[in-house]
Design an enzyme around this catalytic site. Sequence first.
Site: not given
Lengths: 678, 678
Positions: B125, B153, B157
């Site tokens: 991302s 989050y 990643k």
Amino acid sequence: MSYILVTGGAGYIGSHTVIELIKNNYKVVIVDNLVNSSYDAVARIEFIVKQSIPFFNVDIRDHNELSKVFQSYPISGVIHFAALKAVGESTKIPLDYYDNNINGTINLLNVMKKHQVKTIVFSSSATVYGDATRFPNMIPIPEHCPNDPTNPYGKTKYVIEQILKDLYQLDKFWRTAILRYFNPMGAHPSGLIGEDPLGIPNNLLPYLAQVAIGRREKLSVFGNDYNSHDGTPIRDYIHVVDLARGHIAALDYLKKIDSNSGLYREWNLGTGKGSTVFDVYNAFCKAVGRELPYEVAPRRDGDVLDLTANPTRANTELNWKAKLTIEDACKDLWNWTTANPFGFKIDNYTWSKFADYENRLHTIKINDFEVSVINYGAAIQNISINGQRLVNGFTNPEDYKLSNNPLFGATVGRYANRISKGEFSLDGKAFKLPTNDGINTSHGGEKGFNKKNWLGPVAQRIDDKKVSLEFLLVDEDGSNGFPAEVETIVKYVVGESGLEIEFEATISESSQHDATPINLTNHTYFNLDNSSSINGTQLKLSTSDYLAADKSNPQLPSGEFLSIESTDVTLTQDVSFDSCFVVDKLASTLDSRDKPYKTLVKASKPDLPITLEVSSTEPAFQLYTGDFTNVKDFKSRSGFCVEAARFTNAINHKNWASQVTLHRGEIYGSKIKYSFQN
Amino acid sequence: MSYILVTGGAGYIGSHTVIELIKNNYKVVIVDNLVNSSYDAVARIEFIVKQSIPFFNVDIRDHNELSKVFQSYPISGVIHFAALKAVGESTKIPLDYYDNNINGTINLLNVMKKHQVKTIVFSSSATVYGDATRFPNMIPIPEHCPNDPTNPYGKTKYVIEQILKDLYQLDKFWRTAILRYFNPMGAHPSGLIGEDPLGIPNNLLPYLAQVAIGRREKLSVFGNDYNSHDGTPIRDYIHVVDLARGHIAALDYLKKIDSNSGLYREWNLGTGKGSTVFDVYNAFCKAVGRELPYEVAPRRDGDVLDLTANPTRANTELNWKAKLTIEDACKDLWNWTTANPFGFKIDNYTWSKFADYENRLHTIKINDFEVSVINYGAAIQNISINGQRLVNGFTNPEDYKLSNNPLFGATVGRYANRISKGEFSLDGKAFKLPTNDGINTSHGGEKGFNKKNWLGPVAQRIDDKKVSLEFLLVDEDGSNGFPAEVETIVKYVVGESGLEIEFEATISESSQHDATPINLTNHTYFNLDNSSSINGTQLKLSTSDYLAADKSNPQLPSGEFLSIESTDVTLTQDVSFDSCFVVDKLASTLDSRDKPYKTLVKASKPDLPITLEVSSTEPAFQLYTGDFTNVKDFKSRSGFCVEAARFTNAINHKNWASQVTLHRGEIYGSKIKYSFQN
């Protein structure tokens, strides 16, 4: 009273931290999966701190097992060491590193959350900084130096810091101390615990130590063309004990935080003083007392000139400062290394769980002679030659707790043999013990030394054919009615064809009372051919003198001496003994260890090659033919005892009392030897 | 033939990628734990791609279950989507994010390693960049922009990228594509799959969509004082189908790598064209056809002016470029939203596994009227009113496979009813089918449509009191001896007091042959009072005409018509039917759906309030009183059938053949209605 959970508490830094925690009156629970550490470290910690420490062989990735630990003890905080930690290895098995370190920590944090434990001191590393020399003005390295770890190990530490930071962001009640270590070195001054790396050491000091004891040929110095005073790179070496103290400082700091707030904070743990490879090399050579071989090799990728810590934040906020020098560290490391050349691994010694970790079965095997001792009662569970049992013992741990266990192989105390009516006086003060043997008190009473799990052992190699095991018992003030807290060490030294037992007892500093009666012995039942009975065994006694019985209390001496006709005795069904023989009628000393060994009894059996000789530095021995032994498969007269010790009831005879009266500052000591010919 | 494993293949981006993979001739296995996605997405994918896709409801953290998948299919590469993905949520439950995303990936990689699978496309991302505006010249954002994620989050990643990088460092045979997404939007043009966020959507478009259909009051625009043409912040919105295509491009790229090397490489997937919040708002309003309510709210912490991608690397190296506009995305999103206002959740429709995911039990309940259909044979398993069964069906999936299952509720094809001796000719070419009913071939042969798992269904809400279920079967060329590959869709529309069944069949583009005989019907056995027998049931037929029997082959028509005396029939023990009644003697059309419904049969039972009316657009119906039904608890005459379809054996009668002859490009169609009065 709450506990601090120490994950990885059996490891190098963990074990030293546990000791500091206990010195600072913390209660500790240890969790360790032992994949890269040894339970022997825990046993030695207990020996050093003189108390038992709850231990769980649990992998922190095991949610259920870890939860059980939190259910079993009221845990108020965690010091989290458990991790794989070898930089080089981490580049070869990165997934294992991420799994052990990151997943393990996530699981730990989930379990902590579940149990509302939100205080954690995390074992991080200066490796999170990576190459700090790339940034301007970042040497010595401050905590605000950008993080850029260059290997999977360092990345796991970095990621865990991030996770802890997120947790705190979410819930400001977390109290999180991040401790970034520089280069730990050294060992505990006791020489009992230290670094025990698997395989080839990654770090300078452990490698040097192995060179010093001949496990490695020579040290490789990677690059001597750096811009330092001697051309070798500069690091910040910190004594592991200073490092351990840093954890207590951090924990104390977290404890002080106002109850309706929390903290997330990083602290460098380093000395702030850089040392070159050669500085350390020279310090260690000095400790060893000779020059050690080395070669200069090319620089290693990623190595840089100087990675010294700026520890100001820890110095000021935690009021912690490294006190020990690299000279101290080298001395302690050498001390540890010479006493434990192969770390916790001891040739000829193995152990297995007997009941549990608190009660293990320790076996020393020298050629075909084998001795096994358990923690429970520090008892000799077996002596054998070529697998042939020579003594009575149980194979089921529970049997040792049977009320009719006749003290098989046990260490007997606080007061071996009988005290008349359980009464005595010390320094004019009268005491009365509970009785457990008719009107008298025998072998220390209902819960004597034989009914307790002893701490340790510390196993040590003496030479190729000798290994020692030291057990410790702290018997509290008032135990079984005895005054004073007593610390007793029993040391077994096992050689090729026999073993020595050494007893040493003192009154603890923390004891309320200043004196106690004491009399220690070992209660092994011999049976030279492992048959159902000792009948037919021939004994040659070294003395015919024994203590005459008191008419009014026949199991106790009147104070007179009598003699048997012959010192050559064959044990037949109608020949029984439970008498105290005397080899030194004038004995008065408390510590007999400097006296020469005297033979007490020689034992043999017709047509049996194996013979036994019991000798001791003690003035007397109780000869007992086990007439009242009847437990499990063992019937009456299945073994005989030669209990070398002091005169029976000596505490109540003014001429003998000095043998068994221990005052604060004095030392009780004795030695017994069991030798076998085959 | 090897497979690509798609983790999280039931999710938003995963499901669109699976479609693109299959369009590009990849074989796919889907693994998804369905915690944040719906199996209905998979069923709809199968419907769209017209093939079944192996699916495993497995959490990637489950080592054993995941290993089984690798053992069951030859997997050559993995596209790894499975993860928790909500930025806001990740700050509230960070540990869950680290556990799902990082631990899950570590476990996946361990399993891949174990099975020597070293090709992975990772769903990363743009959040790994954090606030790229802090760095000079980093907008549009290139792959070399420093990484500094600002929420858990994004950190997961980032960490996973690091883990993959370390793996590649260690083993240069890994082929790793890191795809960094910008802002996915839109839905599949079919309107069958799209984003289905749980709770309040985090992202602009899903939120706007919910405003548009009235699920949310108004859009909040966070800040209109940014330095953009309209004051709102600029992001890079990419159509989810373009994004999905990027994964195929990356996979193709990895496949092309020389077999004795590997790769680790990051690619941005974005358009390179920034759009403001208002740009997107306006495009979506245009798609909806009206202005949508919004308010301007204060800026959000952490929001910045512009986070547009620099996709040059993907454009040049992967030869991939986003083709679709935000207008396309808004159109497709609105299409998806109007067809599925509550995503995959459909009022009045539920399903459960019947045998497995391939054969589920689908139930539509409108007030007290309930219909259940299974994938196996797209068969009606139950029709009930107030829980009172009205048709025969099994509750055990295995029973449907019994050789004596009389096609309970099944969809019958490729050729319902009988073909004389299994022989027919098409365009002058003669064909011979295996026979399964004496000398004739009945209901398509041994393995007809009733013996296959149909794909789908696509369940859709028509209105508050109507739900439809569409099933698809692709019957291969040569199946049961029939020429041509046929695609058949059966659509059930269930309302308050009845259901319509619509059949549509065409020849696939990929078919070898150009024509096939076809005749489709539904084979429900009615039993209005769920008693052991239909005896006593009164039928009112809409016609007295039926096909006269052929003397030489009595179960087949001669071509003549006969009439029964009365169209009022009471089914008594001696009244049996297995005859084809005709409502349109001159019927010749292949698609009857534009004809008006004709009542075929009305059925009732004395003293029973419930009555049935079967109507259809078809020219004939086989009336069968189930005299040979005998399976499990069901005995002879436990149900009767009204099989609306074409004339029996029409393919072999020149005047009738046009009813049942399907050529490439033509469409076969028919409709049947079962209505109940109560």
